[in-house]
Each structure stands twice: as structure tokens, then as C-alpha cells.
Design a protein around this motif. Structure first.
Motif, PDB file in Angstrom:
ATOM      1  N   ILE A  49       0.833  -1.207   0.000  1.00 17.14           N
ATOM      2  CA  ILE A  49       0.000   0.000   0.000  1.00 17.14           C
ATOM      3  C   ILE A  49       0.867   1.257   0.000  1.00 17.14           C
ATOM      4  CG2 ILE A  49      -1.658   1.328   1.353  1.00 17.14           C
ATOM      5  CD1 ILE A  49      -2.854  -1.312   2.301  1.00 17.14           C
ATOM      6  N   LEU A  50       1.915   1.270   0.836  1.00 19.09           N
ATOM      7  CA  LEU A  50       2.786   2.435   0.899  1.00 19.09           C
ATOM      8  C   LEU A  50       3.569   2.619  -0.402  1.00 19.09           C
ATOM      9  CD1 LEU A  50       4.170   2.067   4.554  1.00 19.09           C
ATOM     10  CD2 LEU A  50       2.353   3.571   3.729  1.00 19.09           C
ATOM     11  N   THR A  51       3.931   1.543  -1.052  1.00 21.32           N
ATOM     12  CA  THR A  51       4.629   1.644  -2.338  1.00 21.32           C
ATOM     13  C   THR A  51       3.708   2.202  -3.412  1.00 21.32           C
ATOM     14  OG1 THR A  51       6.029  -0.240  -1.740  1.00 21.32           O
ATOM     15  CG2 THR A  51       5.928   0.354  -4.070  1.00 21.32           C
ATOM     16  N   ALA A  52       2.452   1.793  -3.410  1.00 19.02           N
ATOM     17  CA  ALA A  52       1.492   2.326  -4.387  1.00 19.02           C
ATOM     18  C   ALA A  52       1.230   3.810  -4.164  1.00 19.02           C
ATOM     19  CB  ALA A  52       0.184   1.535  -4.307  1.00 19.02           C
ATOM     20  N   ASP A  53       1.353   4.262  -2.928  1.00 20.97           N
ATOM     21  CA  ASP A  53       1.128   5.684  -2.634  1.00 20.97           C
ATOM     22  C   ASP A  53       2.188   6.586  -3.252  1.00 20.97           C
ATOM     23  OD1 ASP A  53      -1.217   5.430  -1.305  1.00 20.97           O
ATOM     24  OD2 ASP A  53      -0.378   5.549   0.710  1.00 20.97           O
ATOM     25  N   LEU A  54       3.342   6.029  -3.612  1.00 22.84           N
ATOM     26  CA  LEU A  54       4.401   6.856  -4.191  1.00 22.84           C
ATOM     27  C   LEU A  54       3.986   7.489  -5.503  1.00 22.84           C
ATOM     28  CD1 LEU A  54       7.527   4.597  -3.486  1.00 22.84           C
ATOM     29  CD2 LEU A  54       6.780   6.614  -2.217  1.00 22.84           C
ATOM     30  N   THR A  55       3.104   6.824  -6.240  1.00 17.30           N
ATOM     31  CA  THR A  55       2.651   7.334  -7.537  1.00 17.30           C
ATOM     32  C   THR A  55       1.220   7.866  -7.488  1.00 17.30           C
ATOM     33  OG1 THR A  55       1.977   5.088  -8.162  1.00 17.30           O
ATOM     34  CG2 THR A  55       4.191   5.809  -8.807  1.00 17.30           C
ATOM     35  N   ALA A  56       0.578   7.817  -6.335  1.00 19.02           N
ATOM     36  CA  ALA A  56      -0.800   8.285  -6.210  1.00 19.02           C
ATOM     37  C   ALA A  56      -0.815   9.816  -6.053  1.00 19.02           C
ATOM     38  CB  ALA A  56      -1.472   7.626  -5.005  1.00 19.02           C
ATOM     39  N   HIS A  62      -2.957   7.043   1.270  1.00 19.18           N
ATOM     40  CA  HIS A  62      -3.509   6.355   2.435  1.00 19.18           C
ATOM     41  C   HIS A  62      -3.047   7.020   3.737  1.00 19.18           C
ATOM     42  CE1 HIS A  62      -4.210   3.191  -0.544  1.00 19.18           C
ATOM     43  NE2 HIS A  62      -5.043   2.629   0.315  1.00 19.18           N
ATOM     44  N   THR A  63      -4.006   7.204   4.610  1.00 16.47           N
ATOM     45  CA  THR A  63      -3.673   7.552   5.985  1.00 16.47           C
ATOM     46  C   THR A  63      -3.576   6.263   6.798  1.00 16.47           C
ATOM     47  OG1 THR A  63      -5.998   7.758   6.599  1.00 16.47           O
ATOM     48  CG2 THR A  63      -4.897   9.743   5.753  1.00 16.47           C
ATOM     49  N   VAL A  64      -3.072   6.372   8.023  1.00 19.57           N
ATOM     50  CA  VAL A  64      -2.984   5.189   8.882  1.00 19.57           C
ATOM     51  C   VAL A  64      -4.369   4.621   9.136  1.00 19.57           C
ATOM     52  CG1 VAL A  64      -2.238   4.345  11.143  1.00 19.57           C
ATOM     53  CG2 VAL A  64      -0.862   6.059   9.927  1.00 19.57           C
ATOM     54  N   LYS A  65      -5.336   5.480   9.308  1.00 18.98           N
ATOM     55  CA  LYS A  65      -6.701   5.024   9.564  1.00 18.98           C
ATOM     56  C   LYS A  65      -7.242   4.256   8.356  1.00 18.98           C
ATOM     57  CE  LYS A  65     -10.720   5.010  11.756  1.00 18.98           C
ATOM     58  NZ  LYS A  65     -11.611   4.480  10.720  1.00 18.98           N
ATOM     59  N   ARG A  66      -6.947   4.744   7.151  1.00 21.72           N
ATOM     60  CA  ARG A  66      -7.442   4.054   5.963  1.00 21.72           C
ATOM     61  C   ARG A  66      -6.757   2.711   5.791  1.00 21.72           C
ATOM     62  NH1 ARG A  66     -11.298   2.148   3.317  1.00 21.72           N
ATOM     63  NH2 ARG A  66     -10.980   1.942   1.062  1.00 21.72           N
ATOM     64  N   ILE A  67      -5.464   2.644   6.066  1.00 24.15           N
ATOM     65  CA  ILE A  67      -4.755   1.355   5.983  1.00 24.15           C
ATOM     66  C   ILE A  67      -5.343   0.362   6.972  1.00 24.15           C
ATOM     67  CG2 ILE A  67      -2.533   0.225   6.351  1.00 24.15           C
ATOM     68  CD1 ILE A  67      -1.187   2.762   5.355  1.00 24.15           C
ATOM     69  N   ARG A  93       7.108   4.109   6.258  1.00 21.63           N
ATOM     70  CA  ARG A  93       6.753   4.979   5.129  1.00 21.63           C
ATOM     71  C   ARG A  93       7.986   5.725   4.606  1.00 21.63           C
ATOM     72  NH1 ARG A  93       1.713   7.402   3.938  1.00 21.63           N
ATOM     73  NH2 ARG A  93       0.984   7.096   6.082  1.00 21.63           N
ATOM     74  N   GLU A  94       8.792   6.293   5.505  1.00 23.61           N
ATOM     75  CA  GLU A  94       9.966   7.045   5.081  1.00 23.61           C
ATOM     76  C   GLU A  94      11.033   6.117   4.500  1.00 23.61           C
ATOM     77  OE1 GLU A  94      11.688  10.599   4.217  1.00 23.61           O
ATOM     78  OE2 GLU A  94       9.714  10.236   5.115  1.00 23.61           O
ATOM     79  N   GLU A  95      11.144   4.888   5.044  1.00 22.05           N
ATOM     80  CA  GLU A  95      12.110   3.937   4.487  1.00 22.05           C
ATOM     81  C   GLU A  95      11.767   3.595   3.035  1.00 22.05           C
ATOM     82  OE1 GLU A  95      12.132   0.583   7.018  1.00 22.05           O
ATOM     83  OE2 GLU A  95      13.057   1.626   8.718  1.00 22.05           O
ATOM     84  N   ILE A  96      10.489   3.413   2.751  1.00 24.90           N
ATOM     85  CA  ILE A  96      10.085   3.092   1.378  1.00 24.90           C
ATOM     86  C   ILE A  96      10.337   4.276   0.456  1.00 24.90           C
ATOM     87  CG2 ILE A  96       8.071   2.576  -0.058  1.00 24.90           C
ATOM     88  CD1 ILE A  96       7.022   0.839   2.198  1.00 24.90           C
ATOM     89  N   ARG A  97      10.074   5.499   0.931  1.00 24.58           N
ATOM     90  CA  ARG A  97      10.321   6.677   0.108  1.00 24.58           C
ATOM     91  C   ARG A  97      11.816   6.824  -0.188  1.00 24.58           C
ATOM     92  NH1 ARG A  97       6.693  10.558  -0.690  1.00 24.58           N
ATOM     93  NH2 ARG A  97       8.343  12.133  -0.716  1.00 24.58           N
ATOM     94  N   LEU A  98      12.677   6.594   0.810  1.00 26.58           N
ATOM     95  CA  LEU A  98      14.117   6.690   0.585  1.00 26.58           C
ATOM     96  C   LEU A  98      14.596   5.593  -0.359  1.00 26.58           C
ATOM     97  CD1 LEU A  98      15.385   7.542   4.197  1.00 26.58           C
ATOM     98  CD2 LEU A  98      15.334   9.055   2.214  1.00 26.58           C
ATOM     99  N   GLY A  99      14.037   4.386  -0.217  1.00 24.09           N
ATOM    100  CA  GLY A  99      14.432   3.293  -1.091  1.00 24.09           C
ATOM    101  C   GLY A  99      14.073   3.548  -2.541  1.00 24.09           C
ATOM    102  N   ALA A 100      12.974   4.280  -2.785  1.00 19.10           N
ATOM    103  CA  ALA A 100      12.561   4.593  -4.149  1.00 19.10           C
ATOM    104  C   ALA A 100      13.212   5.868  -4.679  1.00 19.10           C
ATOM    105  CB  ALA A 100      11.043   4.729  -4.214  1.00 19.10           C
ATOM    106  N   GLY A 101      14.062   6.496  -3.875  1.00 22.08           N
ATOM    107  CA  GLY A 101      14.740   7.719  -4.310  1.00 22.08           C
ATOM    108  C   GLY A 101      13.888   8.951  -4.251  1.00 22.08           C
ATOM    109  N   LYS A 102      12.799   8.910  -3.513  1.00 26.48           N
ATOM    110  CA  LYS A 102      11.912  10.063  -3.411  1.00 26.48           C
ATOM    111  C   LYS A 102      11.926  10.709  -2.036  1.00 26.48           C
ATOM    112  CE  LYS A 102       8.668   8.602  -6.987  1.00 26.48           C
ATOM    113  NZ  LYS A 102       7.257   8.435  -7.352  1.00 26.48           N
ATOM    114  N   GLY A 103      12.677  10.159  -1.136  1.00 27.31           N
ATOM    115  CA  GLY A 103      12.759  10.729   0.201  1.00 27.31           C
ATOM    116  C   GLY A 103      13.762  11.859   0.249  1.00 27.31           C
ATOM    117  N   VAL A 104      13.715  12.603   1.333  1.00 25.95           N
ATOM    118  CA  VAL A 104      14.611  13.733   1.549  1.00 25.95           C
ATOM    119  C   VAL A 104      15.391  13.485   2.827  1.00 25.95           C
ATOM    120  CG1 VAL A 104      14.790  16.222   1.910  1.00 25.95           C
ATOM    121  CG2 VAL A 104      13.055  15.313   0.367  1.00 25.95           C
TER     122      VAL A 104
END
Length: 503
Positions: A49-56, A62-67, A93-104
Motif C-alpha cells: 500500500i505504501l509503495t502504491a502511494d508513491l505514484t498516487a 492512504h492515511t494510517v486510519k485508511r490502511i 513509510r519514510e524507508e520506502i520513500r528513501l528506497g525509491a529515491g523520493k525521500g529527503v
């Protein structure tokens, strides 16, 4: 030594002693296997779910409540809790963003500032003991990025008028305008338009703590100034007195060095100041204009506070120019009141002089008047006033004695306060309890013009009243008008009736 003796000496067990005898180095610690949790079987689902959010779309992620709701609905995950999902998502969430090269990655990049090009501006709250009361004020700071030269000012509020007045003061002290950008917090459109009038180019930092490092120079400057100059809490009577101290501290700070710099702030500023853009020729109006209506209490409401104006303006609309530390009231082009700005909301400041025309007709309202209490607290209505008032009431009655005092108070519009006090003391000593007698004695004191006011102290002691403090006896411009003439009354005395013989 025996094993048992070693155990007693070092306070360890038998197995520890045996391992120490076998090897002087301890065995490496065993890696603990993470304990299984009920969330483990759902972690791949959450990661997907968190990986799909990278392109959404940003507002449809997704919020935590929605997940958590999807885990319940689609996977019947009734054995996990919301807190378990929230803790895992916060870290993952931040680990996945950094792994995809989109984190700061949070990092600070050193910057080099050109002389005369950049500056930073910010407000910081400070506590001041003002007129014996602890109040919260606001410290304005304008700091040049290259030299570190900073100009400070304390205001009663952090509104637009204080913002503009702080800029005008700082630019006048610096003697010019930076050629590049000035860093700010996010500002309102009205303030941004004002900055364009001043010739400043604004750069807006990220809001909140995230953007504090973008203008870290002025953020640290406010903290340094507050710790080094405003500790302990300063005790002053007015903000003007405190700002005079701040101007002196700013000049003294030119001699300090910032960290390991080879030269002082003043030396760097000497090289930077000629590179600033000259100031505009026309002065910039920093006040904010409003047009309140005078109510039946002869008061106007400005920024949740109430101020008195002359009673003749009741029912009319006046113009108010609100500055950071004072406000000025105009009736047309005539200035009718100038008062120091109140700090606390819901406060009231009344001037006794504004109600004198009404008190002439309603003398019974004077003893309980709020304006009278404030005049006593400010030192304008002195013990000599009270003593003369009591004597006038005893001689003329409650109504006429109070009306005579009101007439005396009206004299303050034409006579200096110091001379009027001297006239009251002299009239009280001689038993002349009329406004005309007080005016005559006050004019005599004005003509005497002593270097020091010893006559006032003598008159007070003779009247049995403690002398006034030095602040009340402040020198005022002398009255140069001539004394009233009684020559016409002398001519009346020389007239003769025609039916009486000449002696």
C-alpha cells in the motif's frame, strides 16, 4: 586463588569465572532474533500500500486510519490494533520513500553570503516588567547575513504596524537597503505589498520549525540577544526607555566576534555598509489607519482596547493612525489625542482632561470617575489637587467645590503642570479657593522661572503635603503670555457720581 575466592572478590557466578579462565576476552554477544508479532503477516500488505502511494495523487494517499480499515475489511485482521499499524507505518513509510529515491535526507548545506546582498527578519517574544507589571512583548530583529550586524526593537504587538516600523528603524540605522533577498516567514499579501514599497525583495521560508534553519542566523540571533541582554527580566517604565537601552546594546555588540571569525561584527559591517542601496527620499508611513465612531462614553475601540477622546466628539467618526507603540486620533486635520498603545486586550485608557466639559455640568460624577482613578495612578492628579478639592468643598459645598476644581483642571490646557501645582499650593496656603486665584498664582510661578523648583517644595511643606516626585515635576516650556491687566477696573474706581459734592 580458589574459584570460590574469585567469585567472592568479583561478585560473579561460577560459570563467569570459568569462562574468564578459558579466555581473557568475552564471548561476542548473540544476535537476538526479533520476536514475532501478530502484525508480521500483514506487513507485506502494508508495504504494498505504501509503495502504491508513491505514484498516487498527493491528496489521495492512504492515511494510517485508511490502511487499518482496509486490513479489517479485506484481510479480516481482527487480531491487530490501530496502535500497532500506526507505529509500523510511521517508520516504514519514510524507508520506502528513501528506497525509491523520493525521500529527503535532513542535511545542512553551508552557505556563503555576499556583502550587502541578503538579510533575515523575524519576531521573538520576550517578557518585560513594564511599569511594575510583567507583560509579554515582541522583539523585532533585522540581521544582515554577511556581517551579522543586527538591529532590534521591542513592540507591544507583532502586527503589521510593528513589522513596518521595525523595518524603517532598522534600515535607518543601517543606512541602506540590501540589494538581494530578505528572508521571512510566510507573510500576508498586505505585508508583501508594503515590502515592495520599501524596495525589498522577499524570500519566504518554509512555515514552522521545518523552515527555521532557512533563516537560522536571525533565529539564533534572537535567542542570543534574549539570553545576554534581557536576563534578568528588565524593569522599565515605558517601552521607549527599553528601546533606548536596546539601541545602546546594539552598538556595543558591534565589538563581538561570531564564533571563530577573525574580525568583529563592526569591522565586517564597515565593509558591507557602502554596498547597500541608498534609502528612499520620501518617508514611509508605518501606521495603520482606521475610522472608529465615538460612543456615548466618549471612547473609541481600537484593536480590542478602548481609548478616550474629547466629549465634544461623541457620535462623530474620527481617524486613528495606529502605530506600534502609540496611536494618534484626528478630527479632520486636527490632532485631538495621542496616547501610548495598550498591550493587554480588553484594557481601557481614559484621560481626565477629555471629560472636563461634561464634569462642569455634572460635578457629582467626578468622585467616582474612572478617568480620575487613572489620573491618580499616573501622577497627574496629585495630593495637592485632593487637598485643594477638600478645602473647596468645605468652603463652597460639594457641588460648587467640585465645579471649582474642574475649572482648575481646565487651566492645565493653558498652563504648565508644574506651575499649576505651585499655584494650587499657594492658593491653598492663602485660603483662596477659586480657579482665578489658582491661575494668578500659577502665572506668578511661570514668570519666576526658577532654575530648580524649590518654591514648589516650600509650598508643599507649608501646606502640610508631601512634595511631588521628580517625574511629576518635569520641566515644561514656559508660558510667555502677559499677565491680565486690571487697569479698566481702576478707571471705574475714579468715576464720580454727578449728584454728590466733591469733598
Amino acid at each position: 586463588m580458589s574459584l570460590r575466592a574469585l567469585m567472592r572478590k568479583y561478585g560473579v557466578g561460577y560459570e563467569t569465572v570459568q569462562r574468564a579462565l578459558i579466555s581473557a576476552l568475552p564471548e561476542p554477544r548473540k544476535t537476538m532474533v526479533p520476536r514475532e508479532t501478530r502484525l508480521d503477516v500483514y506487513k507485506p500488505v502494508i508495504d504494498a500500500i505504501l509503495t502504491a502511494d508513491l505514484t498516487a495523487p498527493r491528496k489521495q494517499r492512504h492515511t494510517v486510519k485508511r490502511i487499518y480499515d482496509r486490513l479489517l475489511d479485506e484481510h479480516q485482521a481482527i487480531d491487530i490494533s490501530y496502535q500497532m499499524v500506526r507505529g509500523y507505518v510511521a517508520a516504514r513509510r519514510e524507508e520506502i520513500r528513501l528506497g525509491a529515491g523520493k525521500g529527503v535526507v535532513d542535511a545542512f548545506v553551508p552557505q556563503t553570503h555576499k556583502p550587502g546582498a541578503e538579510a533575515e527578519v523575524d519576531f521573538g517574544d520576550v517578557t518585560v516588567k513594564l511599569a511594575g507589571e510583567l507583560v509579554t512583548c515582541y522583539l523585532f530583529a533585522f540581521r544582515l547575513s554577511y556581517s551579522g550586524k543586527a538591529v532590534h526593537r521591542i513592540f507591544a504587538s507583532a502586527g503589521q504596524e510593528a513589522f513596518c516600523e521595525g523595518h524603517v528603524h532598522a534600515l535607518n540605522v543601517l543606512g541602506g537597503v540590501p540589494t538581494g533577498k530578505v528572508r521571512y516567514d510566510n507573510l500576508r499579501a498586505a505585508v508583501a505589498q508594503v515590502l515592495g514599497t520599501m524596495g525589498l525583495e522577499a524570500f519566504y521560508c518554509q512555515p514552522g520549525i521545518r523552515g527555521a534553519h532557512e533563516k537560522g542566523g536571525v533565529e539564533g540571533q534572537i535567542g542570543w540577544f534574549r539570553r545576554n541582554h534581557l536576563v534578568p527580566v528588565p524593569e522599565v517604565d515605558t517601552l521607549a526607555e527599553l528601546n533606548a537601552m536596546i539601541d545602546r546594546w546594539d552598538q556595543e555588540d558591534d565589538a563581538r566576534r561570531i564564533r571563530a571569525r577573525p574580525r568583529t561584527i563592526g569591522k565586517y559591517f564597515m565593509a558591507e555598509q557602502p554596498l547597500l542601496v541608498p534609502l528612499p527620499e520620501e518617508p514611509f508611513e508605518t501606521g495603520r489607519l482606521s475610522t472608529p465612531r465615538v460612543d456615548r462614553y466618549s471612547q473609541i475601540c481600537v484593536r480590542m482596547n478602548r481609548y478616550s477622546v474629547p466629549v465634544r466628539l461623541i457620535g462623530r467618526t474620527v481617524r486613528v493612525m495606529l502605530h506600534a507603540s502609540e496611536l494618534v486620533v484626528y478630527d479632520g486635520r486636527e490632532e485631538v489625542a495621542r496616547r501610548e498603545r495598550l498591550i493587554a486586550r480588553g484594557a481601557t485608557r481614559l484621560e481626565l482632561d477629555h471629560y472636563l466639559e461634561a464634569l462642569i455640568r455634572k460635578p457629582g460624577a467626578l468622585p467616582g470617575a474612572t478617568a480620575l482613578d487613572q489620573a491618580r495612578a499616573a501622577g497627574r492628579f496629585t495630593p495637592i489637587h485632593d487637598a485643594w478639592w477638600q478645602a473647596a468643598v468645605k468652603a463652597h459645598g460639594e457641588r460648587e467645590g467640585t465645579r471649582a476644581l474642574t475649572e482648575v483642571l481646565l487651566l492645565s490646557r493653558h498652563l504648565p503642570h508644574e506651575h499649576l501645582i505651585t499655584g494650587l499650593a499657594a492658593a491653598l496656603k492663602s485660603g483662596a479657593l477659586t480657579a482665578d486665584a489658582v491661575a494668578l498664582e500659577a502665572r506668578k510661578a511661570a514668570d519666576a522661572e526658577p532654575e530648580e523648583p524649590p518654591q514648589l517644595a516650600v509650598s508643599c511643606s507649608q501646606a502640610g503635603i508631601a512634595p511631588l516626585p521628580a517625574a511629576v515635576r518635569a520641566r515644561l516650556p514656559p508660558d510667555k503670555r502677559p499677565l491680565p491687566s486690571v487697569a479698566h477696573y481702576d478707571q471705574l474706581l475714579r468715576l464720580r457720581r454727578p449728584d454728590r459734592p466733591t469733598p
